[in-house]
Scaffold this motif. Sequence first.
Motif, mmCIF file in Angstrom:
data_model
loop_
_atom_site.group_PDB
_atom_site.id
_atom_site.type_symbol
_atom_site.label_atom_id
_atom_site.label_comp_id
_atom_site.label_asym_id
_atom_site.label_seq_id
_atom_site.Cartn_x
_atom_site.Cartn_y
_atom_site.Cartn_z
ATOM 1 N N GLY B 79 0.927 -1.310 0.225
ATOM 2 C CA GLY B 79 0.230 0.107 -0.105
ATOM 3 C C GLY B 79 0.717 1.180 0.375
ATOM 4 O O GLY B 79 1.897 1.325 0.685
ATOM 5 N N ASN B 80 0.396 2.273 -0.595
ATOM 6 C CA ASN B 80 1.120 3.428 -0.698
ATOM 7 C C ASN B 80 1.160 4.040 0.580
ATOM 8 O O ASN B 80 0.245 4.324 1.144
ATOM 9 C CB ASN B 80 0.476 4.263 -1.807
ATOM 10 C CG ASN B 80 1.175 5.732 -1.818
ATOM 11 O OD1 ASN B 80 2.283 5.672 -2.508
ATOM 12 N ND2 ASN B 80 0.534 6.888 -1.621
ATOM 13 N N ARG B 81 2.326 4.694 0.762
ATOM 14 C CA ARG B 81 2.702 5.565 2.190
ATOM 15 C C ARG B 81 3.298 6.624 1.748
ATOM 16 O O ARG B 81 4.004 7.365 2.516
ATOM 17 C CB ARG B 81 3.588 4.815 3.204
ATOM 18 C CG ARG B 81 2.825 3.629 3.767
ATOM 19 C CD ARG B 81 3.513 3.005 5.042
ATOM 20 N NE ARG B 81 2.798 1.729 5.477
ATOM 21 C CZ ARG B 81 2.978 0.683 4.848
ATOM 22 N NH1 ARG B 81 3.933 0.484 3.870
ATOM 23 N NH2 ARG B 81 2.313 -0.337 5.399
ATOM 24 N N LEU B 82 3.390 7.259 0.511
ATOM 25 C CA LEU B 82 3.968 8.371 -0.110
ATOM 26 C C LEU B 82 3.073 9.292 -0.640
ATOM 27 O O LEU B 82 2.063 8.962 -1.338
ATOM 28 C CB LEU B 82 5.102 7.944 -1.039
ATOM 29 C CG LEU B 82 6.112 8.836 -1.693
ATOM 30 C CD1 LEU B 82 7.072 9.371 -0.617
ATOM 31 C CD2 LEU B 82 6.645 8.587 -2.654
ATOM 32 N N TYR B 83 3.028 10.686 -0.298
ATOM 33 C CA TYR B 83 2.148 11.823 -0.764
ATOM 34 C C TYR B 83 3.162 12.644 -1.437
ATOM 35 O O TYR B 83 3.536 13.355 -0.533
ATOM 36 C CB TYR B 83 1.320 11.941 0.502
ATOM 37 C CG TYR B 83 0.093 13.294 -0.111
ATOM 38 C CD1 TYR B 83 -0.964 13.049 -0.496
ATOM 39 C CD2 TYR B 83 0.629 14.456 0.378
ATOM 40 C CE1 TYR B 83 -1.814 14.027 -0.826
ATOM 41 C CE2 TYR B 83 0.094 15.374 0.003
ATOM 42 C CZ TYR B 83 -1.422 15.296 -0.498
ATOM 43 O OH TYR B 83 -2.234 16.434 -0.829
ATOM 44 N N LEU B 84 2.740 13.066 -2.603
ATOM 45 C CA LEU B 84 3.490 14.095 -3.031
ATOM 46 C C LEU B 84 2.762 15.341 -3.033
ATOM 47 O O LEU B 84 1.761 15.353 -3.346
ATOM 48 C CB LEU B 84 3.761 13.728 -4.793
ATOM 49 C CG LEU B 84 4.779 14.610 -5.560
ATOM 50 C CD1 LEU B 84 5.994 14.284 -4.878
ATOM 51 C CD2 LEU B 84 4.470 14.333 -7.129
ATOM 52 N N HIS B 85 3.720 16.522 -2.577
ATOM 53 C CA HIS B 85 3.038 17.756 -2.532
ATOM 54 C C HIS B 85 2.341 18.011 -3.695
ATOM 55 O O HIS B 85 3.240 18.060 -4.889
ATOM 56 C CB HIS B 85 3.937 18.803 -1.883
ATOM 57 C CG HIS B 85 3.109 19.778 -1.318
ATOM 58 N ND1 HIS B 85 2.642 20.895 -2.259
ATOM 59 C CD2 HIS B 85 2.864 20.564 -0.107
ATOM 60 C CE1 HIS B 85 2.238 21.987 -1.878
ATOM 61 N NE2 HIS B 85 2.095 21.642 -0.581
ATOM 62 N N GLY B 103 -2.521 19.856 4.023
ATOM 63 C CA GLY B 103 -3.865 20.012 4.625
ATOM 64 C C GLY B 103 -4.728 19.074 4.012
ATOM 65 O O GLY B 103 -5.908 18.678 4.399
ATOM 66 N N LYS B 104 -4.489 18.613 2.707
ATOM 67 C CA LYS B 104 -5.264 17.619 2.052
ATOM 68 C C LYS B 104 -4.904 16.369 1.863
ATOM 69 O O LYS B 104 -5.514 15.379 1.232
ATOM 70 C CB LYS B 104 -5.612 18.295 0.511
ATOM 71 C CG LYS B 104 -6.410 19.529 0.651
ATOM 72 C CD LYS B 104 -6.734 20.214 -0.619
ATOM 73 C CE LYS B 104 -7.498 21.408 -0.616
ATOM 74 N NZ LYS B 104 -7.785 22.007 -1.925
ATOM 75 N N LEU B 105 -3.850 15.948 2.636
ATOM 76 C CA LEU B 105 -3.281 14.532 2.543
ATOM 77 C C LEU B 105 -4.448 13.886 3.304
ATOM 78 O O LEU B 105 -4.967 14.385 4.476
ATOM 79 C CB LEU B 105 -1.939 14.703 3.494
ATOM 80 C CG LEU B 105 -1.137 13.329 3.788
ATOM 81 C CD1 LEU B 105 0.202 13.818 4.101
ATOM 82 C CD2 LEU B 105 -1.693 12.265 4.747
ATOM 83 N N LYS B 106 -4.647 12.662 2.982
ATOM 84 C CA LYS B 106 -5.524 11.798 3.489
ATOM 85 C C LYS B 106 -4.971 10.504 3.999
ATOM 86 O O LYS B 106 -4.191 9.800 3.085
ATOM 87 C CB LYS B 106 -6.855 11.830 2.627
ATOM 88 C CG LYS B 106 -7.853 12.888 2.479
ATOM 89 C CD LYS B 106 -8.988 12.430 1.668
ATOM 90 C CE LYS B 106 -9.818 13.572 1.826
ATOM 91 N NZ LYS B 106 -10.889 13.331 0.834
ATOM 92 N N LEU B 107 -5.579 9.807 5.101
ATOM 93 C CA LEU B 107 -5.171 8.655 5.745
ATOM 94 C C LEU B 107 -6.374 7.455 5.333
ATOM 95 O O LEU B 107 -7.391 7.907 5.583
ATOM 96 C CB LEU B 107 -4.703 8.591 7.144
ATOM 97 C CG LEU B 107 -3.742 9.553 7.548
ATOM 98 C CD1 LEU B 107 -3.531 9.723 9.064
ATOM 99 C CD2 LEU B 107 -2.546 9.701 6.747
ATOM 100 N N MET B 120 -3.485 8.966 -1.188
ATOM 101 C CA MET B 120 -3.917 8.721 -0.227
ATOM 102 C C MET B 120 -2.822 8.021 0.416
ATOM 103 O O MET B 120 -2.165 7.161 -0.200
ATOM 104 C CB MET B 120 -4.967 7.739 0.139
ATOM 105 C CG MET B 120 -6.376 8.646 -0.099
ATOM 106 S SD MET B 120 -7.796 7.665 0.034
ATOM 107 C CE MET B 120 -9.186 8.524 -0.424
ATOM 108 N N ILE B 121 -2.546 8.031 1.588
ATOM 109 C CA ILE B 121 -1.602 7.157 2.433
ATOM 110 C C ILE B 121 -2.147 5.892 3.123
ATOM 111 O O ILE B 121 -3.258 6.158 4.046
ATOM 112 C CB ILE B 121 -0.677 7.926 3.347
ATOM 113 C CG1 ILE B 121 0.117 8.808 2.647
ATOM 114 C CG2 ILE B 121 0.007 6.893 4.250
ATOM 115 C CD1 ILE B 121 1.273 9.448 3.499
ATOM 116 N N VAL B 122 -1.712 4.741 2.665
ATOM 117 C CA VAL B 122 -2.502 3.500 3.486
ATOM 118 C C VAL B 122 -1.983 3.042 4.881
ATOM 119 O O VAL B 122 -0.625 2.709 4.562
ATOM 120 C CB VAL B 122 -2.487 2.547 2.283
ATOM 121 C CG1 VAL B 122 -3.357 1.224 2.870
ATOM 122 C CG2 VAL B 122 -3.166 2.921 0.945
ATOM 123 N N LEU B 123 -2.681 3.028 5.749
ATOM 124 C CA LEU B 123 -2.106 2.735 7.166
ATOM 125 C C LEU B 123 -2.644 1.415 7.820
ATOM 126 O O LEU B 123 -3.763 1.278 7.183
ATOM 127 C CB LEU B 123 -2.165 3.747 7.851
ATOM 128 C CG LEU B 123 -1.317 5.089 7.457
ATOM 129 C CD1 LEU B 123 -1.548 6.166 8.589
ATOM 130 C CD2 LEU B 123 0.235 4.552 7.273
#
Lengths: 200, 200
Positions: B79-85, B103-107, B120-123
């Motif tokens: 799962g992706n854990r990287l969020y490009l600005h 502010g728009k990064l989502k988990l 989205m970052i998958v946790l």
Amino acid sequence: QVMLNNYPLWAKFHKHQTEMIITKQGRRMFPFLSFNLSGLNPVAHYSVCVDVVLVDQHHWRYQGGKWVQCGKAEGNMPGNRLYLHPDSPNTGAHWMRQEVSFGKLKLTNNKGASNNVGQMIVLQSLHKYQPRLHVTEVKEGEGEETYPSPHTHTFAFPETQFIAVTAYQNADITQLKIDHNPFAKGFRDNFDSMYAASEG
Amino acid sequence: QVMLNNYPLWAKFHKHQTEMIITKQGRRMFPFLSFNLSGLNPVAHYSVCVDVVLVDQHHWRYQGGKWVQCGKAEGNMPGNRLYLHPDSPNTGAHWMRQEVSFGKLKLTNNKGASNNVGQMIVLQSLHKYQPRLHVTEVKEGEGEETYPSPHTHTFAFPETQFIAVTAYQNADITQLKIDHNPFAKGFRDNFDSMYAASEG
DNA sequence: CCCTTTTCACCTAGGTGGTAAGAT
DNA sequence: ATCTTACCACCTAGGTGAAAAGGG
């Protein structure tokens, strides 16, 4: 190489001479500009922007249900007329992956808003304008690019021409906006007429 | 070279062990990550991104008002854990001009959401995570950059660690969210208590 | 039993044209 | 008289935690 995405909608407005509202704090265009790009180098970097230029040197006036020319324009006023797409700069692959839209571009008549470069396009009311798309290849190390650059390609669609106004003149244009802009849904009379009978 | 902008707020949450909600369709972080960058080359190009890594290899459980470790984690899940600005790539001048916010990064806990890379970052729920900031210089002609690159600088602030949850466990955290997140204003009891007397 | 998902009322945030007042 | 501005009700769009329902 460039396609105007919502062409049928633009054409509907164009038939009645499109008008765009301009306000002090800025107003979005409706319809908004949206393009499909192709033929770019996927790994090269490009900046994409829109500017808006005068179509002619005249004031326009809405008189007797028609737009008529009326005296000369004051020539080009100061003020930013360039809007850089928020994704810029980016790769050719990025620009070709999906439609390139300018839904948040805002038009204003506030000359003081020129400070917010790239935020709002400053226009004069009752003048006719042509939006143009520019695709510029960005070379490494040039930093803030000069414009126009020798590597810029420019595209213009006559169907996107409009007259800037502070209030709508042609009722046909007002109705097209109300019918198609989701934010104007409150002015559609579907529900009013549904229940009108029970109110008589 | 990098400053955490809303440090006092993060510190308040950190004191009670920050929790972040994860949902299928994605949930924003609150507080959100916001940085001030300095010392970059104004005319060089950089990509800025955030990733989120496990702090330890344990499940966590909230028991008797405290977070306690509980068994081993399954190691790194896909799962992706990287969020490009969203401004990436851009010039050093751009990144230093103003705060760089996420502010728009989502988990999310939705592993199928890995398709939307960079969205989205998958946790995994009930695991403890550390967000990290990465600043990567972009060289011309590399197209989609590999990550990590040899020119990446990485920064991590322990105050931004959090445990991912599907529902809040610690009432202190819930109250801090309600008190400070504008979108949770409906749960503040200012007005309830103002008028409570007249309802008895 | 513990954790996750869904739905909800209640917010923030901001884009519409209408309308009336203001400006020139 | 003509154009502009400020304000408004009414929308879209979507971010909150609470609570109830679902699942293993």
